[in-house]
Design a protein around this motif. Structure first.
Motif, mmCIF file in Angstrom:
data_model
loop_
_atom_site.group_PDB
_atom_site.id
_atom_site.type_symbol
_atom_site.label_atom_id
_atom_site.label_comp_id
_atom_site.label_asym_id
_atom_site.label_seq_id
_atom_site.Cartn_x
_atom_site.Cartn_y
_atom_site.Cartn_z
ATOM 1 N N HIS A 1 3.078 -2.722 21.207
ATOM 2 C CA HIS A 1 3.462 -3.748 22.173
ATOM 3 C C HIS A 1 3.091 -5.162 21.724
ATOM 4 C CE1 HIS A 1 3.554 -0.485 25.508
ATOM 5 N NE2 HIS A 1 4.704 -0.589 24.876
ATOM 6 N N MET A 2 2.687 -5.293 20.466
ATOM 7 C CA MET A 2 2.462 -6.632 19.914
ATOM 8 C C MET A 2 3.278 -6.874 18.660
ATOM 9 S SD MET A 2 -1.520 -7.693 20.542
ATOM 10 C CE MET A 2 -2.350 -6.356 19.715
ATOM 11 N N SER A 3 3.908 -5.841 18.136
ATOM 12 C CA SER A 3 4.528 -5.938 16.812
ATOM 13 C C SER A 3 5.979 -6.406 16.856
ATOM 14 C CB SER A 3 4.462 -4.578 16.112
ATOM 15 O OG SER A 3 5.048 -4.674 14.834
ATOM 16 N N PRO B 1 4.410 -7.394 9.879
ATOM 17 C CA PRO B 1 4.066 -7.200 11.290
ATOM 18 C C PRO B 1 2.828 -6.332 11.470
ATOM 19 C CG PRO B 1 5.809 -5.677 10.676
ATOM 20 C CD PRO B 1 5.516 -6.513 9.452
ATOM 21 N N THR B 2 2.192 -6.439 12.626
ATOM 22 C CA THR B 2 1.074 -5.577 12.948
ATOM 23 C C THR B 2 1.579 -4.202 13.356
ATOM 24 O OG1 THR B 2 -1.017 -5.477 14.149
ATOM 25 C CG2 THR B 2 0.923 -6.194 15.405
ATOM 26 N N TRP B 3 0.644 -3.289 13.648
ATOM 27 C CA TRP B 3 1.022 -1.912 13.982
ATOM 28 C C TRP B 3 1.011 -1.632 15.482
ATOM 29 C CZ3 TRP B 3 -2.375 1.441 16.523
ATOM 30 C CH2 TRP B 3 -3.686 0.976 16.659
ATOM 31 N N GLN C 1 0.400 -5.816 27.801
ATOM 32 C CA GLN C 1 0.139 -4.423 28.149
ATOM 33 C C GLN C 1 -0.627 -3.696 27.054
ATOM 34 O OE1 GLN C 1 3.877 -2.496 29.126
ATOM 35 N NE2 GLN C 1 4.612 -4.307 30.225
ATOM 36 N N ASP C 2 -0.730 -4.296 25.886
ATOM 37 C CA ASP C 2 -1.362 -3.612 24.753
ATOM 38 C C ASP C 2 -2.883 -3.678 24.872
ATOM 39 O OD1 ASP C 2 -2.377 -3.260 21.858
ATOM 40 O OD2 ASP C 2 -0.243 -2.778 21.717
ATOM 41 N N PRO C 3 -3.588 -2.552 24.621
ATOM 42 C CA PRO C 3 -5.054 -2.571 24.693
ATOM 43 C C PRO C 3 -5.702 -3.558 23.729
ATOM 44 C CG PRO C 3 -4.237 -0.314 24.611
ATOM 45 C CD PRO C 3 -3.070 -1.203 24.340
ATOM 46 N N ILE D 1 5.037 -20.598 8.795
ATOM 47 C CA ILE D 1 4.856 -19.314 9.473
ATOM 48 C C ILE D 1 5.786 -19.262 10.679
ATOM 49 C CG2 ILE D 1 3.207 -17.839 10.708
ATOM 50 C CD1 ILE D 1 0.969 -19.295 9.134
ATOM 51 N N VAL D 2 6.356 -18.093 10.897
ATOM 52 C CA VAL D 2 7.145 -17.813 12.105
ATOM 53 C C VAL D 2 6.465 -16.653 12.823
ATOM 54 C CG1 VAL D 2 9.367 -17.081 13.042
ATOM 55 C CG2 VAL D 2 9.293 -18.592 11.041
ATOM 56 N N LEU D 3 6.201 -16.815 14.124
ATOM 57 C CA LEU D 3 5.507 -15.801 14.907
ATOM 58 C C LEU D 3 6.392 -15.296 16.041
ATOM 59 C CD1 LEU D 3 1.926 -17.341 15.167
ATOM 60 C CD2 LEU D 3 2.723 -15.544 13.615
ATOM 61 N N VAL D 4 6.474 -13.970 16.154
ATOM 62 C CA VAL D 4 7.276 -13.322 17.191
ATOM 63 C C VAL D 4 6.351 -12.890 18.326
ATOM 64 C CG1 VAL D 4 8.810 -11.393 17.726
ATOM 65 C CG2 VAL D 4 8.958 -12.528 15.482
ATOM 66 N N ASN D 5 6.689 -13.264 19.544
ATOM 67 C CA ASN D 5 5.925 -12.877 20.738
ATOM 68 C C ASN D 5 6.586 -11.666 21.392
ATOM 69 O OD1 ASN D 5 4.152 -15.070 20.452
ATOM 70 N ND2 ASN D 5 5.549 -16.420 21.573
ATOM 71 N N HIS D 6 5.915 -10.529 21.364
ATOM 72 C CA HIS D 6 6.472 -9.332 21.997
ATOM 73 C C HIS D 6 6.417 -9.505 23.519
ATOM 74 C CE1 HIS D 6 7.212 -5.158 23.007
ATOM 75 N NE2 HIS D 6 7.349 -4.836 21.734
ATOM 76 N N PRO D 7 7.481 -9.184 24.214
ATOM 77 C CA PRO D 7 7.492 -9.413 25.670
ATOM 78 C C PRO D 7 6.475 -8.561 26.435
ATOM 79 C CG PRO D 7 9.456 -8.209 24.969
ATOM 80 C CD PRO D 7 8.785 -8.695 23.730
ATOM 81 N N ARG D 8 5.993 -7.451 25.837
ATOM 82 C CA ARG D 8 5.032 -6.593 26.539
ATOM 83 C C ARG D 8 3.637 -6.673 25.920
ATOM 84 N NH1 ARG D 8 9.545 -3.532 26.035
ATOM 85 N NH2 ARG D 8 8.658 -2.129 24.468
ATOM 86 N N ARG D 9 3.345 -7.778 25.252
ATOM 87 C CA ARG D 9 2.074 -7.886 24.536
ATOM 88 C C ARG D 9 0.859 -7.743 25.448
ATOM 89 N NH1 ARG D 9 4.828 -12.513 24.831
ATOM 90 N NH2 ARG D 9 3.897 -14.407 25.697
#
Length: 526
Positions: free
Chosen positions: A347-349, A342-344, A448-450, A438-446
């Motif tokens: 709000h995207m991880s 995952p990324t760091w 809002q992330d800068p 590949i499986v990708l997870v979409n964060h519900p608050r993505r």
């Protein structure tokens, strides 16, 4: 009372509630304004929240309030060290050492701070004191080696840096110093040669940039004087004509080296609103993988076509060459392997959603699956709570591993994986090199992330993968990817062609070295 407040504040911070943690501490400080520990913790939390000035002031207040607490002085020194407040950090270390002169690590920290402040004599004393206490201190050897290098006593410097590297072979800064000194000692004629050669400095300000910079160093070394270092003073004394960076430190380095050409090596393949800063601070940008990507950078990130070198992507060279890439643990090759990378960005991880349930969510009802968790290198600094959650998730389970070294190269883990699970991380695009599921997870608050950029490939190309919007659906998505690896394969192949074109021969580092070498006539003419 203080212990209870610190526990409460740290729990809030661990849960990602940094504002709440800061407020808990401010309220406690209002009642106990002379408690240095509260001020120190508030400083740490504010720095994590990117509220630098207030955080620094809180740390300084903590140091003033507790002059006789050596542990707090050392703690504050380390925080100020990370903020590059070297003079004040040195003062904290000195106060701590006046109380506890037996602390070897603090002598090493003090040596580094004094050296960066220009106090070579004081730094030498501190490093030698550390070695008197612990003759096998790699940190002290390295510090003394850098001092000898700055004093042009290269023979002594090389022996010290080689010894430090042997003691801690995983420290990439030790390796960079050793490699550079060896290059200088083995090729003195090259270093005094002028025609067709360029002095090339590679500045490494983060450990995870080593896999990007080291292959370029190796490709340049036979033909050009090279130096790989994280120290601006050692970079400046080398007087490089070309400076290679993997971040935006060109802003700080340019005033020191106004005549140098700056080459930016992309250290990721996604946007996250980062590339536009690079366009304005670098002469050239490389690690660009195809004409399609170059055109996208010109249209959306402000680059001029002449700034971009299309070379391929250095960390993927071993994958394209089919090299054997060993792992640090015994992977059961009879089982399928899932890599969770995952990324760091909070709000995207996917890590923010999976936490201590990570292994459970990846395996579902099955146990006959290898799971490797490879956090982003920034995670340990910005989201240490995720590391704790991952440790709990792995927790003695068979065939489950957490890669705890923040600087570890992700490439061997990509090569080992049958399925990648990620989010908006660069590894998603890098994994296209292998055209595996590949499986990708979409964060519900993505949004809002800068770092969220809906025009970035990390968001435009979601159809290359199984997408997950609710984290509870992750086991099913992983199961589908394992059961039908051909699903989405055609879309992955199409994107792979756009992303890499024909630069899949594993020679990106050599092409970058050739482009750097081609700059020599500019300097000869000037």
């Amino acid at each position: 009372m203080t212990d209870a407040v610190l526990t409460e504040a740290r729990a809030a911070a661990t849960a990602g509630k940094l504002d709440a943690a800061a407020e808990i501490l401010r309220q406690a400080i209002a009642g106990s304004p002379r408690d240095g520990r509260l001020h120190a913790e508030l400083g740490r939390i504010l720095i994590l929240s990117n509220v630098r000035k207030e955080g620094e002031n809180a740390l300084l207040q903590a140091a003033r309030l507790a002059p006789d607490d050596w542990q707090l002085q050392a703690q504050v020194g380390r925080y100020l060290d990370r903020l590059r407040e070297h003079r004040i950090a040195a003062q904290c270390y000195q106060r701590a050492l006046a109380l506890r002169p037996d602390q070897v690590g603090l002598w090493g920290h003090l040596a580094r701070m004094l050296r960066r402040n220009g106090d070579e004599k004081g730094a030498e004393h501190a490093a030698e004191q550390a070695l008197r206490l612990q003759p096998e201190s790699a940190d002290a050897m390295h510090e003394l080696g850098l001092l000898r290098w700055m004093q042009h006593r290269n023979g002594e410097a090389l022996k010290l840096c080689q010894a430090a590297s042997r003691l801690e072979p995983g420290n990439v800064f030790y390796q960079g110093a050793r490699m550079s000194l060896e290059a200088e000692s083995e090729a003195e004629a090259l270093y005094s040669k002028g025609d067709g050669t360029l002095r090339v400095g590679l500045h490494m300000n983060k450990p995870f940039h080593f896999p990007f910079l080291q292959p370029i160093f190796a490709a340049l070394r036979p033909s050009h004087p090279v130096r790989l270092t994280g120290e601006p003073a050692l970079l400046s004394s080398f007087d490089p004509q070309v400076v290679v960076v993997a971040d935006i430190q060109s802003v700080g380095l340019r005033p020191m080296l106004p005549q140098a050409k700056f080459v930016y090596i992309r250290h990721g393949m996604v946007s996250k609103n980062h590339l536009s800063q690079v366009a304005a601070t670098s002469d050239y940008c490389t690690n660009v993988t195809s004409a399609y990507v170059a055109d996208l950078m010109v249209r959306t990130h402000g680059f001029q076509p002449g700034q971009i070198w299309i070379t391929g992507y250095v960390p993927l060279d071993p994958l394209f060459r089919g090299a054997r890439l060993p792992l640090p643990f015994p992977l059961n090759r009879d089982l399928k392997t899932i890599l969770f990378a995952p990324t760091w960005n909070r709000h995207m991880s996917a890590a923010d959603l999976s936490r201590e349930r990570t292994v459970e969510l990846l395996r579902g009802a099955r146990e006959d699956i290898n799971v490797i968790i490879k956090p982003h290198p920034h995670t340990i600094r910005y989201n240490p709570d995720w590391y704790a959650a991952f440790q709990q998730s792995v927790g003695g389970r068979a065939n489950a591993w957490l890669v705890e070294d923040p600087a570890a190269d992700v490439t061997p883990y990509l090569a080992a994986a049958d399925v990648l699970v990620s989010d908006a991380s660069s590894v998603t695009l890098a994994y296209l090199a292998l055209n595996r599921p590949i499986v990708l997870v979409n964060h519900p608050r993505r949004e809002q992330d800068p770092g969220y950029n809906p025009e970035g490939l990390e968001w435009r190309w979601r159809d290359l993968a199984e997408e997950v919007t609710e984290i509870r659906d992750l086991p099913g998505a992983v199961a589908r990817a394992l059961a039908d690896p051909g699903r989405h394969a055609a879309q992955r192949a199409q994107y792979r062609e756009l992303l890499f074109g024909n630069l899949t021969d594993g020679r990106a580092a050599e092409r970058i070295a050739e482009r750097i070498g081609a700059l020599a006539p500019e300097f000869a003419a000037g």
